[in-house]
Design a protein around this motif. Structure first.
Motif, PDB file in Angstrom:
ATOM      1  N   PHE A  13      38.511  43.077  55.108  1.00  0.00           N
ATOM      2  CA  PHE A  13      38.737  44.429  54.619  1.00  0.00           C
ATOM      3  C   PHE A  13      37.178  45.221  54.124  1.00  0.00           C
ATOM      4  CE2 PHE A  13      43.068  42.826  53.765  1.00  0.00           C
ATOM      5  CZ  PHE A  13      43.831  43.356  54.319  1.00  0.00           C
ATOM      6  N   ILE A  15      35.886  47.964  51.820  1.00  0.00           N
ATOM      7  CA  ILE A  15      36.555  48.709  50.964  1.00  0.00           C
ATOM      8  C   ILE A  15      35.161  49.373  50.200  1.00  0.00           C
ATOM      9  CG2 ILE A  15      37.663  49.061  48.659  1.00  0.00           C
ATOM     10  CD1 ILE A  15      39.005  46.143  49.158  1.00  0.00           C
ATOM     11  N   ILE A  20      35.311  42.536  52.155  1.00  0.00           N
ATOM     12  CA  ILE A  20      36.033  41.210  51.686  1.00  0.00           C
ATOM     13  C   ILE A  20      36.843  40.507  52.851  1.00  0.00           C
ATOM     14  CG2 ILE A  20      38.042  40.730  50.018  1.00  0.00           C
ATOM     15  CD1 ILE A  20      37.106  43.019  48.425  1.00  0.00           C
ATOM     16  N   ALA A  22      39.452  38.698  52.995  1.00  0.00           N
ATOM     17  CA  ALA A  22      40.910  38.328  52.429  1.00  0.00           C
ATOM     18  C   ALA A  22      41.238  37.078  53.110  1.00  0.00           C
ATOM     19  CB  ALA A  22      41.811  39.439  52.582  1.00  0.00           C
ATOM     20  N   HIS A  41      44.602  32.777  42.103  1.00  0.00           N
ATOM     21  CA  HIS A  41      44.021  33.983  41.138  1.00  0.00           C
ATOM     22  C   HIS A  41      44.683  35.322  41.942  1.00  0.00           C
ATOM     23  CE1 HIS A  41      41.947  31.904  38.207  1.00  0.00           C
ATOM     24  NE2 HIS A  41      41.366  31.363  39.069  1.00  0.00           N
ATOM     25  N   SER A  42      44.857  36.344  41.025  1.00  0.00           N
ATOM     26  CA  SER A  42      45.026  37.561  41.773  1.00  0.00           C
ATOM     27  C   SER A  42      43.807  38.255  42.824  1.00  0.00           C
ATOM     28  CB  SER A  42      45.231  38.632  40.536  1.00  0.00           C
ATOM     29  OG  SER A  42      45.451  39.895  41.061  1.00  0.00           O
ATOM     30  N   GLY A  43      44.335  38.511  43.998  1.00  0.00           N
ATOM     31  CA  GLY A  43      43.130  39.126  44.685  1.00  0.00           C
ATOM     32  C   GLY A  43      42.452  38.115  45.782  1.00  0.00           C
ATOM     33  N   CYS A  44      42.989  36.959  45.688  1.00  0.00           N
ATOM     34  CA  CYS A  44      42.714  35.735  46.371  1.00  0.00           C
ATOM     35  C   CYS A  44      42.954  35.738  47.878  1.00  0.00           C
ATOM     36  CB  CYS A  44      42.873  34.282  45.698  1.00  0.00           C
ATOM     37  SG  CYS A  44      44.436  33.713  46.114  1.00  0.00           S
ATOM     38  N   GLY A  45      44.164  36.617  48.279  1.00  0.00           N
ATOM     39  CA  GLY A  45      44.448  36.769  49.590  1.00  0.00           C
ATOM     40  C   GLY A  45      45.947  36.580  50.118  1.00  0.00           C
ATOM     41  N   LYS A  46      46.890  35.906  48.964  1.00  0.00           N
ATOM     42  CA  LYS A  46      48.232  35.388  49.157  1.00  0.00           C
ATOM     43  C   LYS A  46      49.182  36.431  49.695  1.00  0.00           C
ATOM     44  CE  LYS A  46      48.714  34.745  44.409  1.00  0.00           C
ATOM     45  NZ  LYS A  46      47.573  35.594  44.093  1.00  0.00           N
ATOM     46  N   THR A  47      49.015  37.665  49.404  1.00  0.00           N
ATOM     47  CA  THR A  47      50.161  39.005  50.068  1.00  0.00           C
ATOM     48  C   THR A  47      49.563  38.878  51.373  1.00  0.00           C
ATOM     49  OG1 THR A  47      50.582  39.841  47.793  1.00  0.00           O
ATOM     50  CG2 THR A  47      50.802  41.149  49.791  1.00  0.00           C
ATOM     51  N   THR A  48      48.165  39.255  51.616  1.00  0.00           N
ATOM     52  CA  THR A  48      47.489  39.400  52.849  1.00  0.00           C
ATOM     53  C   THR A  48      48.129  38.175  53.860  1.00  0.00           C
ATOM     54  OG1 THR A  48      45.646  40.475  51.797  1.00  0.00           O
ATOM     55  CG2 THR A  48      45.467  39.636  54.125  1.00  0.00           C
TER      56      THR A  48
HETATM   57  N1  LIG Z   1      44.993  47.187  53.255  1.00  0.00           N
HETATM   58  C1  LIG Z   1      44.151  46.708  52.347  1.00  0.00           C
HETATM   59  N2  LIG Z   1      42.904  47.425  52.348  1.00  0.00           N
HETATM   60  C2  LIG Z   1      41.638  47.148  51.848  1.00  0.00           C
HETATM   61  N3  LIG Z   1      41.730  45.915  51.058  1.00  0.00           N
HETATM   62  C3  LIG Z   1      42.650  45.144  50.877  1.00  0.00           C
HETATM   63  C4  LIG Z   1      43.917  45.645  51.489  1.00  0.00           C
HETATM   64  N4  LIG Z   1      44.821  44.593  51.033  1.00  0.00           N
HETATM   65  C5  LIG Z   1      44.385  43.874  50.381  1.00  0.00           C
HETATM   66  N5  LIG Z   1      42.886  44.108  50.198  1.00  0.00           N
HETATM   67  C6  LIG Z   1      42.018  43.302  49.498  1.00  0.00           C
HETATM   68  O1  LIG Z   1      42.320  42.014  49.958  1.00  0.00           O
HETATM   69  C7  LIG Z   1      41.892  41.071  48.890  1.00  0.00           C
HETATM   70  C8  LIG Z   1      43.221  40.134  48.803  1.00  0.00           C
HETATM   71  O2  LIG Z   1      44.307  40.803  48.448  1.00  0.00           O
HETATM   72  P1  LIG Z   1      45.935  40.391  48.262  1.00  0.00           P
HETATM   73  O3  LIG Z   1      46.341  39.602  49.281  1.00  0.00           O
HETATM   74  O4  LIG Z   1      46.857  41.586  47.817  1.00  0.00           O
HETATM   75  O5  LIG Z   1      45.718  39.496  47.035  1.00  0.00           O
HETATM   76  P2  LIG Z   1      46.877  38.760  46.268  1.00  0.00           P
HETATM   77  O6  LIG Z   1      48.165  38.782  46.671  1.00  0.00           O
HETATM   78  O7  LIG Z   1      46.445  37.057  46.137  1.00  0.00           O
HETATM   79  O8  LIG Z   1      46.678  38.971  44.671  1.00  0.00           O
HETATM   80  C9  LIG Z   1      41.978  41.851  47.371  1.00  0.00           C
HETATM   81  O9  LIG Z   1      40.468  41.814  47.250  1.00  0.00           O
HETATM   82  C10 LIG Z   1      42.287  43.256  48.098  1.00  0.00           C
HETATM   83  O10 LIG Z   1      41.686  44.199  47.394  1.00  0.00           O
END
Ligand SMILES: Nc1ncnc2c1ncn2[C@@H]1O[C@H](COP(=O)(O)OP(=O)(O)O)[C@@H](O)[C@H]1O
Ligand SMILES: [Mg+2]
Length: 250
Positions: A13, A15, A20, A22, A41-48
């Motif tokens: 991504f 930003i 980043i 992800a 940790h938060s932001g490590c890419g789990k949701t992605t």
């Molecule tokens: N749609 C997006 N656009 C830009 N950056 C994104 C997007 N989705 C996630 N990110 C970035 O990717 C990284 C991983 O995010 P995310 O998967 O939400 O982490 P987690 O679920 O582990 O907290 C973060 O740095 C977040 O800011």
């Protein structure tokens, strides 16, 4: 039930001028029926990672291959549960499940699936309740039932118990483990609660800055009570590995 193999998955991504990674080269195989927890940790890419598995986002590189009961499959049906139950407040529990079955099942077939799913999560008596009448834990069980009634091949859970208070969360872990024994499903559970991961998962993967840095087998019988022998040691080992103050096992 489906298994899946993730190979070389990458997603970058941008930003405000900063890149980043992800997902920075994820390789992972999840067996049919397995529950894999991903902690980090938060932001490590789990949701992605979950979004890419579900096909909601496209990777820059890499593949996700599915293996169904009859061999390789192009895709799979997913059930998703999020941190918030996301129930429609103007629909009853049954109404919310009916909504999830729109275009999938109707009539007697829908009613039987709904009854089945509510029975599975222990809420058969609450089909006519309204969302505001449910506790946080019950609402999350309804959102699990909503995912189950669609009869998914793979369940994707994104911090599903994260918004619950500690006591409710601990109780729902026990309930979820029992649900899994009744209805085993290939599952990826994203969580930052390591105790939750160790109680529920067959394997726990640690994610750091877009990479999987370690995967632990949890060789304890299911269901695992809070005080199950060996559980606390696993939690301590994995917590140390996430914090990076021990040698992680690959
Ligand atoms: N749609 C997006 N656009 C830009 N950056 C994104 C997007 N989705 C996630 N990110 C970035 O990717 C990284 C991983 O995010 P995310 O998967 O939400 O982490 P987690 O679920 O582990 O907290 C973060 O740095 C977040 O800011
Ligand atoms: Mg997340």
């Amino acid at each position: 039930m489906y298994g899946l193999t993730i190979t070389g998955l990458r997603r970058r991504f941008d930003i405000s001028g900063r890149s980043i990674d992800a997902l920075d080269g994820i390789d992972l195989t999840i067996a049919s029926g397995e529950l894999l927890a991903v902690v980090g940790h938060s932001g490590c890419g789990k949701t992605t990672l979950l979004h890419h598995v579900a096909g909601l986002q496209r990777p820059d590189a890499g593949t996700i291959a599915f293996e169904g009961p009859d061999g390789p499959a192009a895709s799979a049906r997913f059930g998703m549960v999020f941190q918030e139950p996301r129930l429609m407040p103007w629909k009853t529990v049954r109404g919310n499940l009916e909504l999830a079955l729109k275009h999938i099942a109707s009539g007697a077939e829908a009613e039987s699936r709904i009854a089945d799913a509510l029975e599975t999560v222990g809420l058969a008596a609450f089909a006519d309740a309204w969302p505001h009448q449910l506790s946080g834990g019950m609402a999350q069980r309804v959102s699990l039932a909503r995912a189950l009634c669609r009869e998914p091949d793979i369940l994707l859970l994104d911090e599903p118990f994260g918004a619950l208070d500690a006591l409710t969360r601990s109780r729902i872990h026990g309930e979820f483990a029992a649900i899994r024994l009744r209805r085993p499903l290939t599952t990826i559970l994203v969580t930052h609660d390591i105790a939750e991961a160790v109680r529920l998962a067959d394997r726990v993967a640690i994610m750091q800055a877009g990479r999987l840095t370690a995967v632990f087998d949890i060789d304890l019988p299911h269901p695992r009570p809070l005080a199950a022998p060996g559980l606390a040691e696993e939690v301590a080992t994995i917590t140390a590995a996430v914090l990076g103050d021990t040698i992680s096992q690959a």
